[in-house]
Write a protein that holds these residues in place. Structure first.
Motif, PDB file in Angstrom:
ATOM      1  N   PHE A   1      36.944  18.006  26.302  1.00 18.46           N
ATOM      2  CA  PHE A   1      37.741  17.132  25.517  1.00 18.46           C
ATOM      3  C   PHE A   1      37.723  15.513  25.679  1.00 18.46           C
ATOM      4  CE2 PHE A   1      39.785  21.285  26.126  1.00 18.46           C
ATOM      5  CZ  PHE A   1      39.604  21.547  24.563  1.00 18.46           C
ATOM      6  N   LYS A   2      36.852  15.217  26.645  1.00 19.26           N
ATOM      7  CA  LYS A   2      36.563  13.798  27.008  1.00 19.26           C
ATOM      8  C   LYS A   2      35.897  13.251  26.007  1.00 19.26           C
ATOM      9  CE  LYS A   2      34.595  10.800  30.357  1.00 19.26           C
ATOM     10  NZ  LYS A   2      33.453  10.705  31.466  1.00 19.26           N
ATOM     11  N   HIS A   3      36.616  12.060  25.528  1.00 13.26           N
ATOM     12  CA  HIS A   3      35.807  11.174  24.483  1.00 13.26           C
ATOM     13  C   HIS A   3      34.582  10.637  25.059  1.00 13.26           C
ATOM     14  CE1 HIS A   3      35.607   8.587  20.823  1.00 13.26           C
ATOM     15  NE2 HIS A   3      35.692   7.770  21.786  1.00 13.26           N
ATOM     16  N   ILE A   4      33.591  10.557  24.213  1.00 15.07           N
ATOM     17  CA  ILE A   4      32.443   9.775  24.618  1.00 15.07           C
ATOM     18  C   ILE A   4      32.785   8.368  24.181  1.00 15.07           C
ATOM     19  CG2 ILE A   4      29.926   9.545  24.458  1.00 15.07           C
ATOM     20  CD1 ILE A   4      29.679  12.551  24.012  1.00 15.07           C
ATOM     21  N   LYS A   5      32.658   7.483  25.081  1.00 12.35           N
ATOM     22  CA  LYS A   5      32.788   6.144  24.982  1.00 12.35           C
ATOM     23  C   LYS A   5      31.379   5.330  24.769  1.00 12.35           C
ATOM     24  CE  LYS A   5      35.531   2.282  26.216  1.00 12.35           C
ATOM     25  NZ  LYS A   5      37.017   2.220  25.661  1.00 12.35           N
ATOM     26  N   MET A   6      31.380   4.785  23.710  1.00 13.77           N
ATOM     27  CA  MET A   6      30.178   4.287  23.311  1.00 13.77           C
ATOM     28  C   MET A   6      30.398   2.642  22.638  1.00 13.77           C
ATOM     29  SD  MET A   6      26.955   5.279  20.988  1.00 13.77           S
ATOM     30  CE  MET A   6      25.502   4.478  20.900  1.00 13.77           C
ATOM     31  N   TYR A   7      29.500   1.763  23.215  1.00 10.07           N
ATOM     32  CA  TYR A   7      29.785   0.406  22.913  1.00 10.07           C
ATOM     33  C   TYR A   7      28.437  -0.118  22.779  1.00 10.07           C
ATOM     34  CZ  TYR A   7      29.780  -1.669  27.482  1.00 10.07           C
ATOM     35  OH  TYR A   7      29.326  -2.048  28.825  1.00 10.07           O
ATOM     36  N   ALA A   8      28.694  -1.586  22.175  1.00  6.79           N
ATOM     37  CA  ALA A   8      27.305  -2.192  21.970  1.00  6.79           C
ATOM     38  C   ALA A   8      27.621  -3.728  22.245  1.00  6.79           C
ATOM     39  CB  ALA A   8      26.423  -1.962  20.643  1.00  6.79           C
ATOM     40  N   ILE A   9      26.608  -4.480  22.424  1.00  9.56           N
ATOM     41  CA  ILE A   9      26.609  -6.075  22.384  1.00  9.56           C
ATOM     42  C   ILE A   9      25.864  -6.452  21.485  1.00  9.56           C
ATOM     43  CG2 ILE A   9      26.462  -8.213  23.505  1.00  9.56           C
ATOM     44  CD1 ILE A   9      27.560  -6.887  26.210  1.00  9.56           C
ATOM     45  N   VAL A  10      26.399  -6.892  20.287  1.00  7.26           N
ATOM     46  CA  VAL A  10      25.230  -7.362  19.279  1.00  7.26           C
ATOM     47  C   VAL A  10      25.786  -8.757  18.736  1.00  7.26           C
ATOM     48  CG1 VAL A  10      27.189  -6.779  17.575  1.00  7.26           C
ATOM     49  CG2 VAL A  10      24.974  -6.696  16.897  1.00  7.26           C
TER      50      VAL A  10
ATOM     51  N   THR B   1      15.943  -7.203  22.476  1.00  2.00           N
ATOM     52  CA  THR B   1      16.773  -6.588  21.541  1.00  2.00           C
ATOM     53  C   THR B   1      16.347  -4.948  21.960  1.00  2.00           C
ATOM     54  OG1 THR B   1      15.452  -6.611  19.521  1.00  2.00           O
ATOM     55  CG2 THR B   1      17.096  -8.115  19.638  1.00  2.00           C
ATOM     56  N   VAL B   2      17.448  -3.951  21.802  1.00  3.90           N
ATOM     57  CA  VAL B   2      16.749  -2.430  21.570  1.00  3.90           C
ATOM     58  C   VAL B   2      16.401  -2.207  20.611  1.00  3.90           C
ATOM     59  CG1 VAL B   2      18.308  -0.414  22.378  1.00  3.90           C
ATOM     60  CG2 VAL B   2      19.080  -2.314  23.204  1.00  3.90           C
ATOM     61  N   GLU B   3      15.266  -1.316  20.869  1.00  2.43           N
ATOM     62  CA  GLU B   3      14.443  -1.125  19.737  1.00  2.43           C
ATOM     63  C   GLU B   3      15.042   0.067  18.756  1.00  2.43           C
ATOM     64  OE1 GLU B   3      10.917  -1.656  17.565  1.00  2.43           O
ATOM     65  OE2 GLU B   3      11.477  -2.653  19.850  1.00  2.43           O
ATOM     66  N   GLY B   4      15.192  -0.051  17.648  1.00  2.00           N
ATOM     67  CA  GLY B   4      15.806   0.896  16.903  1.00  2.00           C
ATOM     68  C   GLY B   4      17.304   1.092  16.760  1.00  2.00           C
ATOM     69  N   ALA B   5      17.863   0.303  17.233  1.00  2.00           N
ATOM     70  CA  ALA B   5      19.458   0.136  17.369  1.00  2.00           C
ATOM     71  C   ALA B   5      19.984  -0.546  16.458  1.00  2.00           C
ATOM     72  CB  ALA B   5      19.908  -0.011  18.932  1.00  2.00           C
ATOM     73  N   LYS B   6      21.196  -0.205  15.867  1.00  2.57           N
ATOM     74  CA  LYS B   6      21.673  -1.075  14.858  1.00  2.57           C
ATOM     75  C   LYS B   6      23.117  -0.587  14.825  1.00  2.57           C
ATOM     76  CE  LYS B   6      20.340   1.634  10.876  1.00  2.57           C
ATOM     77  NZ  LYS B   6      19.551   1.715   9.654  1.00  2.57           N
TER      78      LYS B   6
ATOM     79  N   LYS C   1      31.719   0.534  11.615  1.00  2.00           N
ATOM     80  CA  LYS C   1      31.798   2.110  11.238  1.00  2.00           C
ATOM     81  C   LYS C   1      30.831   2.927  12.060  1.00  2.00           C
ATOM     82  CE  LYS C   1      34.261   1.641   7.593  1.00  2.00           C
ATOM     83  NZ  LYS C   1      35.655   2.363   7.647  1.00  2.00           N
ATOM     84  N   GLN C   2      29.662   2.327  12.641  1.00  2.00           N
ATOM     85  CA  GLN C   2      28.942   3.120  13.295  1.00  2.00           C
ATOM     86  C   GLN C   2      28.027   2.143  14.433  1.00  2.00           C
ATOM     87  OE1 GLN C   2      26.241   5.214  10.635  1.00  2.00           O
ATOM     88  NE2 GLN C   2      26.350   7.390  11.733  1.00  2.00           N
ATOM     89  N   VAL C   3      27.831   2.929  15.511  1.00  2.00           N
ATOM     90  CA  VAL C   3      26.898   2.160  16.309  1.00  2.00           C
ATOM     91  C   VAL C   3      25.593   3.357  16.748  1.00  2.00           C
ATOM     92  CG1 VAL C   3      26.433   1.384  18.771  1.00  2.00           C
ATOM     93  CG2 VAL C   3      28.767   1.001  17.550  1.00  2.00           C
ATOM     94  N   ILE C   4      24.449   2.693  16.023  1.00  2.00           N
ATOM     95  CA  ILE C   4      23.438   3.777  15.863  1.00  2.00           C
ATOM     96  C   ILE C   4      22.376   3.331  17.173  1.00  2.00           C
ATOM     97  CG2 ILE C   4      21.345   4.682  14.940  1.00  2.00           C
ATOM     98  CD1 ILE C   4      22.885   3.926  12.196  1.00  2.00           C
ATOM     99  N   ALA C   5      22.114   4.332  18.149  1.00  2.00           N
ATOM    100  CA  ALA C   5      21.380   3.872  19.235  1.00  2.00           C
ATOM    101  C   ALA C   5      19.931   4.687  19.183  1.00  2.00           C
ATOM    102  CB  ALA C   5      21.894   4.475  20.663  1.00  2.00           C
TER     103      ALA C   5
ATOM    104  N   LEU D   1      21.772  -6.046  21.606  1.00  4.36           N
ATOM    105  CA  LEU D   1      21.068  -6.679  22.867  1.00  4.36           C
ATOM    106  C   LEU D   1      21.542  -5.724  23.986  1.00  4.36           C
ATOM    107  CD1 LEU D   1      22.533 -10.274  22.656  1.00  4.36           C
ATOM    108  CD2 LEU D   1      20.531  -9.453  22.144  1.00  4.36           C
ATOM    109  N   LEU D   2      22.737  -4.615  23.919  1.00  3.96           N
ATOM    110  CA  LEU D   2      22.885  -3.785  24.939  1.00  3.96           C
ATOM    111  C   LEU D   2      23.662  -2.753  24.252  1.00  3.96           C
ATOM    112  CD1 LEU D   2      24.025  -4.393  28.539  1.00  3.96           C
ATOM    113  CD2 LEU D   2      25.633  -3.078  27.181  1.00  3.96           C
ATOM    114  N   ILE D   3      23.382  -1.370  24.920  1.00  5.99           N
ATOM    115  CA  ILE D   3      24.150  -0.290  24.494  1.00  5.99           C
ATOM    116  C   ILE D   3      24.419   0.591  25.637  1.00  5.99           C
ATOM    117  CG2 ILE D   3      24.078   1.987  23.272  1.00  5.99           C
ATOM    118  CD1 ILE D   3      22.460   0.835  21.166  1.00  5.99           C
ATOM    119  N   ASP D   4      25.779   0.792  25.706  1.00  6.28           N
ATOM    120  CA  ASP D   4      26.168   1.750  26.648  1.00  6.28           C
ATOM    121  C   ASP D   4      26.990   3.081  26.088  1.00  6.28           C
ATOM    122  OD1 ASP D   4      27.590   2.944  28.866  1.00  6.28           O
ATOM    123  OD2 ASP D   4      28.922   1.144  29.438  1.00  6.28           O
ATOM    124  N   ALA D   5      26.067   4.067  26.436  1.00  8.13           N
ATOM    125  CA  ALA D   5      26.743   5.508  25.768  1.00  8.13           C
ATOM    126  C   ALA D   5      27.205   6.230  26.973  1.00  8.13           C
ATOM    127  CB  ALA D   5      25.496   6.101  25.029  1.00  8.13           C
ATOM    128  N   ASP D   6      28.450   6.446  27.105  1.00 13.72           N
ATOM    129  CA  ASP D   6      29.188   6.892  28.221  1.00 13.72           C
ATOM    130  C   ASP D   6      28.380   6.800  29.606  1.00 13.72           C
ATOM    131  OD1 ASP D   6      30.954   8.688  29.052  1.00 13.72           O
ATOM    132  OD2 ASP D   6      29.697  10.528  28.788  1.00 13.72           O
TER     133      ASP D   6
END
Length: 118
Positions: free
Chosen positions: A9-18, A67-72, A114-118, A53-58
């Motif tokens: 039940f743990k929520h996967i925390k994902m953030y990005a620096i854009v 930049t991170v390739e393919g991320a938006k 709305k969405q962070v796509i990695a 510039l950065l993605i943190d997925a849990d």
């Protein structure tokens, strides 16, 4: 419960620096933020930013070079024009009869992530 078992039940925390219009923002899904005015933005329109510039997925951090390739990041425009608070610029030189008073209100666009796509 053992430490090796994960909580389902743990929520996967994902953030990005854009980078948006020359400024860097830390964004998460569902977050609302004010960015420098986007010229052709309309209310309800979706906009994609691909300068991630950065993605943190849990805890798994991916740093781009530059930049991170393919991320938006996909955002929806909530309000295309929001004016910030008035800033008064007052210049004066004592004993020289020089005074200038100028005002400024920065223009922003309010967006919701709305969405962070990695």
């Amino acid at each position: 419960m053992s430490a090796s078992r994960k909580n389902p039940f743990k929520h996967i925390k994902m953030y990005a620096i854009v980078e948006i219009n020359g400024q860097q923002f830390k964004v998460e899904q569902g977050q609302k933020l004010f960015v420098n005015r986007i010229k052709d933005a309309e209310e309800g329109k979706t906009v994609e930013f691909d300068k991630v510039l950065l993605i943190d997925a849990d805890g798994a951090v991916t740093v781009g070079a530059p930049t991170v390739e393919g991320a938006k990041v996909v955002v929806e425009v909530v309000n295309p024009l929001v004016k910030g608070e008035k800033v008064i610029v007052f210049k004066m030189k004592r004993r020289k009869d020089y005074r200038k008073k100028n005002g400024h209100r920065q223009q922003f666009t309010q967006v919701e992530v709305k969405q962070v796509i990695a």
